[in-house]
Design an enzyme around this catalytic site. Structure first.
Site, PDB file in Angstrom:
ATOM      1  N   CYS A 107     -26.365 -12.727 -20.087  1.00 44.64           N
ATOM      2  CA  CYS A 107     -26.012 -14.027 -19.504  1.00 44.64           C
ATOM      3  C   CYS A 107     -26.784 -14.324 -18.220  1.00 44.64           C
ATOM      4  O   CYS A 107     -26.645 -15.394 -17.650  1.00 44.64           O
ATOM      5  CB  CYS A 107     -24.508 -14.120 -19.245  1.00 44.64           C
ATOM      6  SG  CYS A 107     -23.981 -13.266 -17.746  1.00 44.64           S
TER       7      CYS A 107
ATOM      8  N   CYS B 247     -18.940 -12.800 -19.118  1.00 46.76           N
ATOM      9  CA  CYS B 247     -20.278 -12.860 -19.711  1.00 46.76           C
ATOM     10  C   CYS B 247     -20.307 -13.876 -20.870  1.00 46.76           C
ATOM     11  O   CYS B 247     -21.201 -14.717 -20.952  1.00 46.76           O
ATOM     12  CB  CYS B 247     -20.672 -11.474 -20.205  1.00 46.76           C
ATOM     13  SG  CYS B 247     -22.406 -11.295 -20.612  1.00 46.76           S
TER      14      CYS B 247
ATOM     15  N   GLY C  44       0.782  -1.226   0.000  1.00 45.30           N
ATOM     16  CA  GLY C  44       0.000   0.000   0.000  1.00 45.30           C
ATOM     17  C   GLY C  44       0.812   1.273   0.000  1.00 45.30           C
ATOM     18  O   GLY C  44       0.271   2.358  -0.207  1.00 45.30           O
TER      19      GLY C  44
END
Lengths: 207, 366, 314
Positions: free
Chosen positions: C251, C279, C39
């Site tokens: 989908c 998808c 981070g």
């Protein structure tokens, strides 16, 4: 290369061992292994390198040097490595300035861990720039078979038992102090033969 | 029917073909050559070399041609090419006092050792469109007269003349023997040294630096500048190859340089002294080097113990926004699809409006 | 050397993967420190790339420093493999690294992304490279780098909490829907890049290595695998992700991030998965959404279907 560097004799080209044969690809492959090593802390990763480095360097230790060192990275060597053909090898293949003061080094190479300087001798970074800290490449006799320690922290799913051999008895006490400095502190990569284990500063180790 | 951003590779390839055709323009008109650009649009080439950070007239001219004369795009092309070039050596500092001067003026003195040399300048041309240039057969081969005598060898810097009397601050390098910051290899860091600031300004967008320099003259930066000296000409570049151990000349570059002289009030410790602002560019670009010298001086506020109150004195503001490759990239990235995030915002605003409506209805009911 | 390297072929006017070896080493060192300090934004000497700043130069430099001949690369923008910028970046790596590419999340060893994390969970050994326009999560609160660096240095994040709480008092919710800040390993507040907050939970304890490159701002940061990544929130206003009342029109997925597609100027619209591979994969397995048979939806499906993509994958 600059004034603070220890002076060394001109490399003896005769006895110089070769570096990577395909520097672009071997460095990439080695880097990915090192990246995995520090990312998945505590696990043993193996390098597919055919390097035949000068004593006392193991292939994994030398491969990391060839992958990461250059004239921007002051490097500190322990006495065992200083003594042999390794300094010429590193200067010739990496162009890395070798420094006498541990605190100035971005990287340290240690082949005799039982006599290594305390961790707090090395750069731990600054509050605003904790990345300005040393990475220690510590070559050990084996990455397994030593006293088993429990590691946890970023990169470890839960906890993992690691048993690095050949470390000084107070190493883990020193490590606890180093970890307490987080986000400051040094990072360590242990090497033996062709294998590596990563110990970044965020890892907590208990006996 | 939905088309928008889906469609990919073929659309990109066709767009490339279309821009190639557009760039060439009307086929009945002869194609402009890179040499023509290098010779006849030389000031554009100078700007592209400066902000592109590569001294190569041919490459800069090529970039201008490829970018259809869009200089910011040409600068970007040159910068991207620069990334692929290995670095062989770092030159010795150039000595501009030894410049083969083509132009050199000082506004601070009437006459100066070596003389005022007007050289090629548009300064005193009347800005009237010259329709002779538009003639089909062009202007032929105009020739300027050659001076009776060569220029003096000695052309000391005006600032050095002041220096003899101690009237101007000494020029001292940042840090003793420390390596010079290299903006092309290190990220910017703050507080910035003068080396980092000057590199940033030299590569910085001419329009941005000009506007900032101008702002210091209009009161946003307490500057009282005199154009101590502006010079333009050739200087030689030397490197010291490690195997030789002595300097060798690797070629000449044309540069423009400006020393601005600014007033400084002095302090308890220091007697009043003039202070300096410095500007340098590749090729011939006085507007850039003058503006740069003004901004350089403004950015020295901290070391001069001045309160930084204005944009030109604010080093983070100036240095982070001067680079037109960065600025143009980030502004233009808004052209990329952002529909995922836009959907997230749509989602939220509908929810907030619904809640607002519900609240109003509930209040009305009560 | 491995067999893949021997077969590697690319535009040899450039070094493999465009960057010179010294630049790669510099970036690789920055990446290792980034992984060691999850981070934290490591400054690096970013180079100009042949792509505009803000268009993925940071991600490209990270990918170029990580990738090798045995890798398979997937590039997505907005979750889609066939958006123009994804196509452009994939073409770049095919040219300068001769790299194998794929659209299948599970087949990729390196995935470069802009604005999404794939729906399919990533696995160990995979590397996810994020393109980051603004790495500094505090930048909109404090424009000065000298100040924000200090705030990170001393973990002074009060300003960020105040900002989020102001949203709550004004709108009743935290009004941040993307680039939603996270706390990494309990120490650094980090920008997840402009992914929708829907994707934030995927960052935590991910099995893959997550690397972030900001080219213009010259910062690199990272999240190692199995690392704590918490979206900032308050006890009385816990973090929540977006939900849609609809399923994907093509989908039928109910758990994926949906894009709203405008079909006409009379308010006609449909919602479809932003992750095109997810998808397509579901449709191949026989899943059907409510508009799968609709002519307008069909036109959409064709415009993004495999014919254009296959051409790109030669």
């Amino acid at each position: 290369m600059n004034d603070g560097n220890a002076t060394l004799a001109t490399p003896d080209m005769e006895g110089l061992k070769p570096g990577f044969t395909e520097p672009v690809f071997e460095a990439q492959e080695a880097f990915r292994t090192v990246l995995n090593t520090l990312s998945y802390a505590g696990r043993v990763h193996t390098l597919a390198t055919e390097l035949d480095p000068p004593a006392p360097l193991d292939p994994a230790t030398a491969a990391m040097a060839l992958t990461l060192f250059d004239f921007d990275t002051p490097v500190w060597l322990d006495a065992t490595i200083q003594g042999g053909a390794a300094p010429d090898f590193l200067r010739f293949h990496c162009g890395a300035p070798l420094v006498a003061a541990a605190g100035e080094a971005r990287f340290a190479m240690i082949a005799d861990p039982s006599n290594m300087p305390p961790l707090d001798r090395f750069a731990i970074g600054e509050d605003r720039y904790p990345d300005r800290s040393a990475t220690l490449l510590i070559q050990v006799p084996a990455l397994t078979g030593g006293p088993g320690m429990t590691w946890c922290g970023p990169g470890i799913d839960g906890e993992i038992t690691v048993a690095i051999a050949g470390l000084p008895t107070d190493f883990w006490a020193q490590w606890a102090d180093n970890h307490a400095l987080y986000p400051l502190g040094v990072d360590v990569i242990f090497a033996a033969g062709r294998a590596l284990v990563g110990l970044p500063r965020g890892i907590q180790v208990e006996g | 029917m939905y088309v928008a951003v889906k469609g990919g590779e073929r659309a990109i390839l066709n767009s490339h073909k279309l821009i190639t055709e557009t760039r060439r323009g009307d086929g009945a008109v002869p194609e402009v050559s890179v040499r023509q650009i290098g010779e006849q649009l030389g000031l554009a080439v100078d700007r592209v070399m400066t902000e592109g950070s590569v001294y190569d007239r041919e490459l800069a001219a090529l970039a201008i041609k490829q970018a259809q004369g869009d200089l910011v795009e040409a600068i970007f092309l040159l910068r991207a090419y620069r990334t692929t070039l290995p670095r062989f050596a770092v030159s010795e500092p150039i000595d501009t006092a030894k410049m083969l001067v083509r132009r050199r003026i000082s506004a601070a003195y009437k006459d100066i050792p070596g003389g005022q040399v007007l050289g090629p300048t548009y300064d005193y041309t009347h800005r009237l469109l010259d329709f002779a240039l538009a003639a089909e057969d062009g202007v032929g081969l105009p020739e300027a007269p050659v001076a009776d005598a060569p220029l003096d060898d000695g052309m000391p810097h005006v600032a050095d003349i002041l220096d003899h009397e101690g009237l101007i601050e000494e020029e001292r390098p940042d840090g003793d023997g420390a390596e010079v910051f290299d903006l092309t290899r290190e990220p910017m860091s703050f507080p910035a040294g003068r080396d980092q600031r000057l590199q940033n300004l030299a590569r910085g967008d001419e329009g941005f630096v000009l506007a900032l320099g101008y702002s210091t003259q209009r009161g946003y930066g307490g500057n009282h500048p005199f154009a101590g000296e502006i010079r333009m000409g050739e200087v030689s570049v030397e490197i010291v190859p490690e195997e030789l151990g002595f300097a060798i000349d690797i070629g000449d570059v044309v540069i423009s340089e400006c020393h601005m002289i600014n007033q400084f009030e002095g302090s308890k410790e220091k007697p009043p002294q003039f202070t300096r602002g410095y500007g340098l560019s590749f090729g011939h670009n006085e507007r850039k080097v003058m503006a740069m010298a003004l901004v350089d001086r403004a950015l020295r506020a901290r070391e001069m113990g001045e309160t930084a109150m204005y944009p030109a004195q604010d080093e983070e503001f100036v240095l982070y926004h001067a680079d037109n490759v960065e600025a143009a990239g980030f502004v233009s990235h808004l052209k990329l699809p952002h529909y995922v995030d836009f959907q997230a915002e749509l989602n939220l605003i509908r929810k907030l409006r619904q809640e607002h409506q519900d609240r109003l209805e509930k209040e009305a009911a009560e | 050397m491995n067999a893949a390297a021997e077969k590697a072929s690319w535009d040899e006017a450039y070094n493999f993967a465009y960057l010179d070896e010294q630049t790669k080493r510099m970036i690789r060192r920055a990446l290792l420190k980034a992984v060691a300090i999850p981070g934290y934004q490591v400054p690096f000497g970013g180079r100009e790339m042949p792509l505009a700043y803000g268009w993925g130069t940071g991600g490209m430099q990270v990918t170029a420093s990580v990738i090798g001949p045995s890798d398979t690369l997937k590039v997505i923008d907005q979750g889609a493999d066939d958006t123009t910028n994804a196509v452009s970046i994939r073409r770049f790596f095919k040219r300068v690294a001769g790299i194998a590419t794929t659209e299948a999340t599970e087949e990729a060893s390196v995935i470069q992304t802009r604005h999404r994390i794939p729906e399919k969970p990533l696995k160990e050994g995979q590397v996810l490279v994020y393109q980051v326009p603004q790495p500094e999560p505090l930048r909109k609160l404090e424009p000065r780098e000298t100040e924000t660096r200090k705030m990170h240095g001393y973990a002074e994040y009060g300003l960020m909490h105040v900002r989020l709480y102001e949203d709550i008092s004004r709108f009743g919710h935290i009004a941040t829907t993307y680039s939603y800040p996270v706390m990494v390993n309990g120490r650094y507040v980090m920008s997840p890049s402009p992914i929708p907050k829907f994707d934030n939970p995927k960052m935590e304890n991910n099995q893959a290595i997550q690397l972030f490159g900001a080219g213009r701002e010259k910062r690199i940061y990272a999240i190692p695998p199995y690392t704590s990544v918490k979206s900032l929130d308050f006890e009385d206003h816990p973090f929540e992700v977006q939900r849609w009342p609809q399923a994907c029109a093509l989908c039928g997925a109910r758990d994926s991030y949906l894009d709203e597609v405008v079909l006409d100027d009379k308010g006609g619209r449909m919602f479809v998965c932003s992750d095109t591979h997810f998808c397509a994969d579901r449709q191949e397995k026989g899943h059907r959404g409510p508009m799968a048979a609709d002519p307008a939806a069909g036109a959409f499906a064709r415009s993004s279907d495999t014919s254009a993509r296959k051409e790109g994958e030669r």
